[in-house]
Design a protein around this motif. Structure first.
Motif, PDB file in Angstrom:
ATOM      1  N   SER A  23       0.902  -1.907  -0.256  1.00 18.67           N
ATOM      2  CA  SER A  23       0.217  -0.059   0.067  1.00 18.67           C
ATOM      3  C   SER A  23       0.621   1.340   0.140  1.00 18.67           C
ATOM      4  CB  SER A  23      -1.214   0.469   1.390  1.00 18.67           C
ATOM      5  OG  SER A  23      -2.021  -0.993   1.221  1.00 18.67           O
ATOM      6  N   LYS A  24      -0.116   2.190  -0.670  1.00 18.91           N
ATOM      7  CA  LYS A  24       0.935   3.686  -0.779  1.00 18.91           C
ATOM      8  C   LYS A  24       0.426   4.892  -0.413  1.00 18.91           C
ATOM      9  CE  LYS A  24       4.575   1.343  -3.321  1.00 18.91           C
ATOM     10  NZ  LYS A  24       3.466   0.075  -3.575  1.00 18.91           N
ATOM     11  N   ALA A  25       0.542   5.300   0.939  1.00 16.29           N
ATOM     12  CA  ALA A  25      -0.129   6.341   1.073  1.00 16.29           C
ATOM     13  C   ALA A  25      -0.237   7.672   0.154  1.00 16.29           C
ATOM     14  CB  ALA A  25       0.228   7.189   2.477  1.00 16.29           C
ATOM     15  N   SER A  26       0.615   7.728  -0.226  1.00 19.68           N
ATOM     16  CA  SER A  26       0.694   9.217  -1.333  1.00 19.68           C
ATOM     17  C   SER A  26       2.317   8.494  -2.408  1.00 19.68           C
ATOM     18  CB  SER A  26       0.813  10.343  -0.421  1.00 19.68           C
ATOM     19  OG  SER A  26       2.421  10.224   0.515  1.00 19.68           O
ATOM     20  N   GLY A  27       1.987  10.096  -2.806  1.00 19.17           N
ATOM     21  CA  GLY A  27       2.727   9.150  -4.034  1.00 19.17           C
ATOM     22  C   GLY A  27       2.627   7.504  -5.468  1.00 19.17           C
ATOM     23  N   LEU A  28       1.841   7.806  -6.169  1.00 18.63           N
ATOM     24  CA  LEU A  28       1.751   6.625  -6.757  1.00 18.63           C
ATOM     25  C   LEU A  28       2.002   6.488  -7.450  1.00 18.63           C
ATOM     26  CD1 LEU A  28      -2.673   6.547  -5.884  1.00 18.63           C
ATOM     27  CD2 LEU A  28      -0.318   5.653  -4.195  1.00 18.63           C
ATOM     28  N   LYS A  29       2.326   5.622  -8.301  1.00 25.01           N
ATOM     29  CA  LYS A  29       3.429   5.620  -9.455  1.00 25.01           C
ATOM     30  C   LYS A  29       2.945   4.932 -10.673  1.00 25.01           C
ATOM     31  CE  LYS A  29       7.379   7.477  -7.219  1.00 25.01           C
ATOM     32  NZ  LYS A  29       7.723   8.347  -7.157  1.00 25.01           N
ATOM     33  N   ILE A  30       3.390   5.270 -11.320  1.00 22.58           N
ATOM     34  CA  ILE A  30       3.466   4.313 -12.530  1.00 22.58           C
ATOM     35  C   ILE A  30       4.005   4.420 -13.382  1.00 22.58           C
ATOM     36  CG2 ILE A  30       1.863   5.062 -15.408  1.00 22.58           C
ATOM     37  CD1 ILE A  30       1.519   8.100 -13.930  1.00 22.58           C
ATOM     38  N   GLY A  31       3.931   2.687 -13.155  1.00 21.47           N
ATOM     39  CA  GLY A  31       5.237   1.862 -14.377  1.00 21.47           C
ATOM     40  C   GLY A  31       4.215   1.620 -15.645  1.00 21.47           C
ATOM     41  N   THR A  32       4.977   1.438 -16.735  1.00 21.07           N
ATOM     42  CA  THR A  32       4.647   0.643 -17.959  1.00 21.07           C
ATOM     43  C   THR A  32       5.857  -0.222 -18.711  1.00 21.07           C
ATOM     44  OG1 THR A  32       4.199   2.757 -18.863  1.00 21.07           O
ATOM     45  CG2 THR A  32       4.089   1.043 -20.325  1.00 21.07           C
ATOM     46  N   GLU A  33       5.098  -2.014 -18.667  1.00 17.77           N
ATOM     47  CA  GLU A  33       6.364  -2.813 -20.021  1.00 17.77           C
ATOM     48  C   GLU A  33       5.585  -2.578 -20.594  1.00 17.77           C
ATOM     49  OE1 GLU A  33       6.296  -6.216 -17.115  1.00 17.77           O
ATOM     50  OE2 GLU A  33       5.560  -5.261 -15.246  1.00 17.77           O
ATOM     51  N   HIS A  34       6.488  -3.070 -22.005  1.00 18.96           N
ATOM     52  CA  HIS A  34       5.970  -3.151 -23.116  1.00 18.96           C
ATOM     53  C   HIS A  34       7.171  -4.367 -23.903  1.00 18.96           C
ATOM     54  CE1 HIS A  34       8.822   0.241 -24.302  1.00 18.96           C
ATOM     55  NE2 HIS A  34       8.270   0.881 -22.675  1.00 18.96           N
ATOM     56  N   GLU A  35       5.911  -4.887 -24.881  1.00 15.18           N
ATOM     57  CA  GLU A  35       7.139  -6.256 -25.251  1.00 15.18           C
ATOM     58  C   GLU A  35       6.841  -5.405 -26.939  1.00 15.18           C
ATOM     59  OE1 GLU A  35       5.434  -9.164 -22.456  1.00 15.18           O
ATOM     60  OE2 GLU A  35       4.695  -9.724 -23.895  1.00 15.18           O
ATOM     61  N   LYS A  36       8.205  -5.897 -27.660  1.00 15.32           N
ATOM     62  CA  LYS A  36       7.929  -6.027 -29.184  1.00 15.32           C
ATOM     63  C   LYS A  36       8.897  -6.966 -29.880  1.00 15.32           C
ATOM     64  CE  LYS A  36       7.258  -1.224 -28.851  1.00 15.32           C
ATOM     65  NZ  LYS A  36       6.696  -1.828 -27.107  1.00 15.32           N
ATOM     66  N   PHE A  37       8.372  -7.487 -30.988  1.00 14.82           N
ATOM     67  CA  PHE A  37       9.354  -8.670 -31.836  1.00 14.82           C
ATOM     68  C   PHE A  37      10.148  -7.779 -32.376  1.00 14.82           C
ATOM     69  CE2 PHE A  37       3.968  -9.793 -32.093  1.00 14.82           C
ATOM     70  CZ  PHE A  37       4.698 -10.703 -32.060  1.00 14.82           C
ATOM     71  N   LEU A  38      11.277  -8.991 -32.374  1.00 15.18           N
ATOM     72  CA  LEU A  38      12.393  -8.223 -33.818  1.00 15.18           C
ATOM     73  C   LEU A  38      13.038  -8.896 -34.530  1.00 15.18           C
ATOM     74  CD1 LEU A  38      14.512  -8.066 -30.570  1.00 15.18           C
ATOM     75  CD2 LEU A  38      13.962  -6.046 -31.926  1.00 15.18           C
ATOM     76  N   PHE A  39      12.620  -8.211 -35.833  1.00 15.84           N
ATOM     77  CA  PHE A  39      12.938  -8.466 -36.889  1.00 15.84           C
ATOM     78  C   PHE A  39      14.031  -8.380 -37.653  1.00 15.84           C
ATOM     79  CE2 PHE A  39      10.476  -4.941 -38.521  1.00 15.84           C
ATOM     80  CZ  PHE A  39      10.604  -4.565 -38.849  1.00 15.84           C
ATOM     81  N   ASN A  40      14.214  -9.337 -39.295  1.00 22.22           N
ATOM     82  CA  ASN A  40      15.449  -8.933 -39.786  1.00 22.22           C
ATOM     83  C   ASN A  40      14.855  -8.458 -41.067  1.00 22.22           C
ATOM     84  OD1 ASN A  40      16.710  -9.164 -42.319  1.00 22.22           O
ATOM     85  ND2 ASN A  40      17.892 -11.408 -41.175  1.00 22.22           N
TER      86      ASN A  40
END
Length: 450
Positions: A23-40
């Motif tokens: 629990s966070k009483a204050s200072g709420l954070k935003i986190g992002t996780e994002h995936e990508k395909f790699l190609f030739n």
């Protein structure tokens, strides 16, 4: 509060407190996780782990930029820098797990810096990156496998539980948003509201209409894959919409999700199908006479893949991998709804009578029908217009502005216009495929790559 993950678990109360201490009483954070395909870039096909155009070569160049390697036994399977990490999914999809940040502006800046760096490195190797929920052109046999013991365990276990688990592991890419809760009551409200909105978010951010170079008859084929991966650990959680929801309820639920593995002395040991309840008493059949610490618990709950899952924060997993701008609009959508009290209370009031069955039915239908899905007797695009506007107002009220004196609501402008015209990333791709691309999927890798 910082959690000591090396503490041996002696009772269930510790597991409940694991979530309470998040629990966070204050200072709420935003986190992002994002995936990508790699190609030739030349062949448009996936790259391998080793070779002249490979993960190893990308990692070598990134290490020159100050990224530190992460090892799994003998293999480098990721990189870290400060509070960020670059990791690999089982089919060599590359993922950034970003830092917990204060605003969508900061999140978008992080996304831009990461993608700029990745594009620069990959260009040196004639490698491209593309954001899509399902690999648009590769067959399963064309996907290289990450040499990681826990993924080997999952590859053996997945086919015993569902039809599409191996496709989920190797051919899907998603975008996850991590948001904090203030206390248990706030956790209850946010998980209920988020569950109600999953079919809507799934539809808005659908971006996987292709499979093996052809249309697959879905808008979010990634979502369809997840819906048919493992009934123990994917889909929506029904009690998030009930009065029974609590940290203890989630603990009891997580204890009953079968395990995958246990890590001891830097070795990954097969515990697939075992019960964490038995682990608590040292009664694992495959690995007898060992008991868990909180690090084992943290590892176990990270293998629960529902659309909303709880760690020491709430992770919302409903969006396909997407375009550059989408990586800013997805966190903006959820931040405006869940981090502004007026918006949160408004959405909670609007959805208080919604039933799990109707939400779940819409969730299952939305993978194919997107904005045209019927939800509570109206198409989802009507809901989407409403909730994007509520989110936008929430971001305006947050009042967090960039150097140009613009608040976070700017990140919803593009997606809001798309929804008003009843379009999504997936439907726009389909239009291109049927017209200017003349059903040539290779053009996607030219036009949509980062």
């Amino acid at each position: 509060m910082e959690i000591d993950t090396n503490s041996l678990i002696v009772d269930k109360e510790q597991l409940i407190n694991f979530f309470k201490d998040g629990s966070k009483a204050s200072g709420l954070k935003i986190g992002t996780e994002h995936e990508k395909f790699l190609f030739n870039i030349k062949t448009k096909k996936p790259i391998g782990y080793q070779g002249p155009q490979s993960i190893e070569k990308i990692f070598e160049l990134l290490e020159q930029n100050g990224w530190i390697p992460i090892h799994d036994e003998k293999s480098v399977i990721g990189l870290k820098k400060n509070n960020k990490s670059i990791t690999l999914e089982p089919g060599l999809q590359i993922e950034l797990s970003g830092e917990p940040l204060d605003s969508v502006h900061e999140t978008c800046k992080e996304v831009n810096e990461y993608l700029d760096e990745m594009v620069e490195v990959c260009k040196k190797l004639n490698i491209g990156l593309v954001g899509n929920g399902f690999n648009p052109n590769a067959t399963f046999g064309e996907i290289s496998k990450l040499p990681k013991k826990r993924y080997d365990i999952m590859r053996n276990y997945m086919p015993t539980r569902g039809t599409y688990g191996l496709d989920m592991m190797h051919r899907t890419c998603g975008t996850q948003i991590n948001l904090d809760y203030k206390n248990e009551e706030d956790y209850k409200i946010k998980t209920r509201v988020a569950t109600c909105l999953i079919p809507i978010a799934l539809s808005i951010f659908s971006n996987s209409p292709f499979k093996e170079s052809k249309l697959n008859n879905y808008l979010s084929y990634r979502s369809f894959i997840w819906q048919n991966t493992d009934p123990d650990r994917s889909g929506l959680i029904d009690f998030f919409m009930s009065d029974e929801n609590s940290f203890e309820k989630y603990v009891d639920f997580a204890l009953d999700v079968p395990m995958y593995f246990v890590t001891r002395n830097n070795k990954t040991l097969d515990a697939s199908g075992e019960s964490f309840r038995n682990f608590l008493t040292g009664d694992l059949k495959k690995i007898p006479n060992i008991k868990p610490d909180l690090k084992d618990w943290e590892s176990h709950i990270s293998t629960i893949f529902h659309e909303i899952r709880i760690k020491t924060y709430i992770e919302i997993r409903s969006a396909d991998s997407c375009s550059w701008s989408g990586l800013c609009s997805i966190p903006a959508f959820w931040t405006g709804l869940l981090y502004d009290e007026e918006s949160l209370n408004h959405v909670h009031d609007l959805t208080k009578d919604w039933k799990f069955e109707e939400v779940n039915n819409a969730y299952l239908d939305a993978a194919k029908n997107g904005l045209n899905t019927n939800m509570r007797n109206e198409p989802i695009f009507e809901h989407a217009n409403k909730f994007i506007e509520i989110s936008k107002q929430g971001l305006v009220r947050r009042g967090i502005k960039n150097r140009s004196n613009k608040d976070e609501s700017i990140f919803l402008n593009e997606i809001q216009e798309m929804i008003k015209s009843r379009k999504t990333p997936a439907t726009m791709l389909i239009e291109k495929y049927n017209s200017s691309w003349k059903e040539n999927i290779n053009i996607l890798f030219d036009e949509e790559a980062f």
